[in-house]
Design an enzyme around this catalytic site. Structure first.
Site, PDB file in Angstrom:
ATOM      1  N   LYS A   1      13.687   5.070   4.044  1.00 37.86           N
ATOM      2  CA  LYS A   1      13.670   3.635   3.639  1.00 37.86           C
ATOM      3  C   LYS A   1      14.353   2.735   4.468  1.00 37.86           C
ATOM      4  CE  LYS A   1      11.322   1.559   0.143  1.00 37.86           C
ATOM      5  NZ  LYS A   1      10.307   2.297  -0.656  1.00 37.86           N
TER       6      LYS A   1
HETATM    7  N1  GLU Z   1       6.736   1.791  -0.062  1.00 41.99           N
HETATM    8  C1  GLU Z   1       5.762   2.536  -0.699  1.00 41.99           C
HETATM    9  C2  GLU Z   1       6.708   3.327  -1.555  1.00 41.99           C
HETATM   10  O1  GLU Z   1       7.635   2.953  -2.092  1.00 41.99           O
HETATM   11  C3  GLU Z   1       4.891   3.403   0.296  1.00 41.99           C
HETATM   12  C4  GLU Z   1       5.814   4.123   1.064  1.00 41.99           C
HETATM   13  C5  GLU Z   1       4.827   4.876   2.229  1.00 41.99           C
HETATM   14  O2  GLU Z   1       3.686   4.905   2.301  1.00 41.99           O
HETATM   15  O3  GLU Z   1       5.534   5.419   3.118  1.00 41.99           O
HETATM   16  O4  GLU Z   1       6.031   4.548  -1.945  1.00 41.99           O
END
Ligand code: GLU
Length: 415
Positions: free
Chosen positions: A105
């Site tokens: 993240k």
């Molecule tokens: N931000 C989204 C999540 O929390 C998508 C993450 C992604 O596609 O890598 O799942």
């Protein structure tokens, strides 16, 4: 926003799930630590000529199952603690869905509502430059999250490609289609959420035509979920954004709400509804509650008052540990975040695969594959819940954490 204890909650949930997994201490302990955390400071020239500093983060929580994967969020209250929490959730989420990814993240503490598009662009490019050694199609693939969108992904792709000297579409997902994005990515999280929600409704013996839903959050996930659900005949009775909440037990006209939001930048003041607080809305009558905004919105203050029979977590980490216990006692059926909102990363995976192969699929193929993967994951989690007599969150964790533990064990410890 995640509370300061959010990582403690991650560890608490890990401890709970280990009662079922009984992992050897060496493996269990590896799951309790983020692998790498990068903190960057970003000098950004603002439109008035002043140079302002922003703090950014990128965390790889665990990469036992593959390259790190996870979004980037822009929010004034982003902290390293929150990014670590969200990277852990991405790890369990990707494993639960059986994607060949670890969990990551990123975030920058900033208020994009007070920045110009040019300022956001310069900040994004500087952030990308600072984390460039951390990301790449084979190591870590960012994506959109709160307050980031496909244009921001395009700037990340362009900055990274400029550093490399050639185009690298596979470095981010959630890009515009014209530079290697995937069809269906924008609606993927909401589409996946609706798929597992309809499965849950069927499993519980309800009929979706008679149901009323409230959605907290009217951004990437909430607004599209409102559209899809109302098309399916579910009455949307409550909606909230960061500025206010509206409620109408007869059902809200989503098109009219959207127009009001486009005109006034807020849901507040929509005339065909009662104006309530977000905390009130969480407790007002509905059958399905969908938290689709910041973390911790279902908490000790409001959990007791919740009347919904199903909660589908569109947001990451929307329910605190204490609230979870209260809801479990009340018998609320919770579709946990790592299952309910996984549709986004599923289509991100499709996008990455298409970028690497330089071969693109049509929308129909993407929707079919997404639905298939989400339905299979729901059924697998439900089977574990029934077999072990646990709630859906514990079952989802048993599956996700169990797969990460298996990969860690088989790879062994270096050196
Ligand atoms: N931000 C989204 C999540 O929390 C998508 C993450 C992604 O596609 O890598 O799942």
């Amino acid at each position: 926003m995640a509370n300061d204890n959010s990582f403690q909650d991650v560890l608490g949930r890990l401890e709970d799930v280990n009662k079922y997994l009984n992992l050897p201490p060496a493996i269990y302990n590896r799951l309790r630590y983020p692998r790498r955390s990068l903190i960057v400071s970003l000098p950004v020239r603002m439109d008035n000529g002043e140079v302002k500093y922003f703090e950014g983060y990128r965390v790889h929580y665990n990469t036992a199952r593959g390259p790190a994967k996870g979004g980037i969020r822009y929010h004034p209250k982003v902290t390293l603690n929150e990014v670590i929490t969200l990277a852990a959730l991405m790890t369990w989420k990707c494993a639960l869905i059986d994607l060949p990814f670890g969990g990551a993240k990123g975030g920058v503490a900033c208020d994009t509502t007070k920045m110009s598009r040019d300022e956001i662009k310069r900040m994004t490019r500087r952030y990308t430059h600072e984390i460039a050694m951390f990301i790449g199609p084979e190591s870590d693939i960012p994506a959109p999250d709160m307050y980031t969108d496909e244009q921001i992904m395009a700037w990340i792709m362009d900055t990274y490609s400029t550093i490399k000297g050639y185009s690298v579409p596979g470095v981010v997902t959630g890009k515009p289609v014209c530079i290697g994005g995937s069809l269906g990515r924008k609606s993927a999280t909401s589409q996946g959420l609706v798929t597992v929600l309809l499965e849950a409704i069927q499993h519980l013996g309800f009929s979706h035509g008679n149901l009323a839903a409230s959605i907290i959050g009217f951004g990437n996930v909430g607004a599209i979920a409102a559209d899809i659900l109302s098309e399916k005949g579910v009455r949307i009775v409550g909606l909230a954004d960061s500025k206010g909440a509206i409620y109408n037990p007869k059902g809200l006209d989503i098109k009219a709400v959207k127009k009001h939001k486009a005109d006034t930048k807020s849901l507040a003041g929509f005339k065909d509804a009662e104006q309530v607080s977000i905390d009130d809305l969480v407790c007002l009558q509905c059958d399905v509650l969908i938290p689709a905004a910041v973390a911790g919105q279902i908490n000790i203050r409001n959990a007791k008052g919740i009347k919904a029979r199903i909660i589908a977590e569109g947001a990451n980490d929307p329910t605190t540990l204490e609230a979870d216990a209260i809801l479990k006692d009340k018998g609320v059926f919770i579709l946990p975040d790592i299952l309910a909102n996984a549709g986004g990363v599923v289509v991100s995976y499709f996008e990455w695969v298409q970028d690497i192969q330089r071969y693109f699929w049509n929308e129909d193929e993407i929707q079919k594959r997404l639905e298939g993967i989400m339905t299979k994951a729901f059924k697998h989690v439900l089977a574990i819940a029934q077999d072990k007599k646990v709630d859906m969150r514990t079952a989802a964790m048993i599956l996700g954490v169990g797969r990460v533990a298996e990969a860690s064990a088989v790879r062994g410890l270096y050196p």
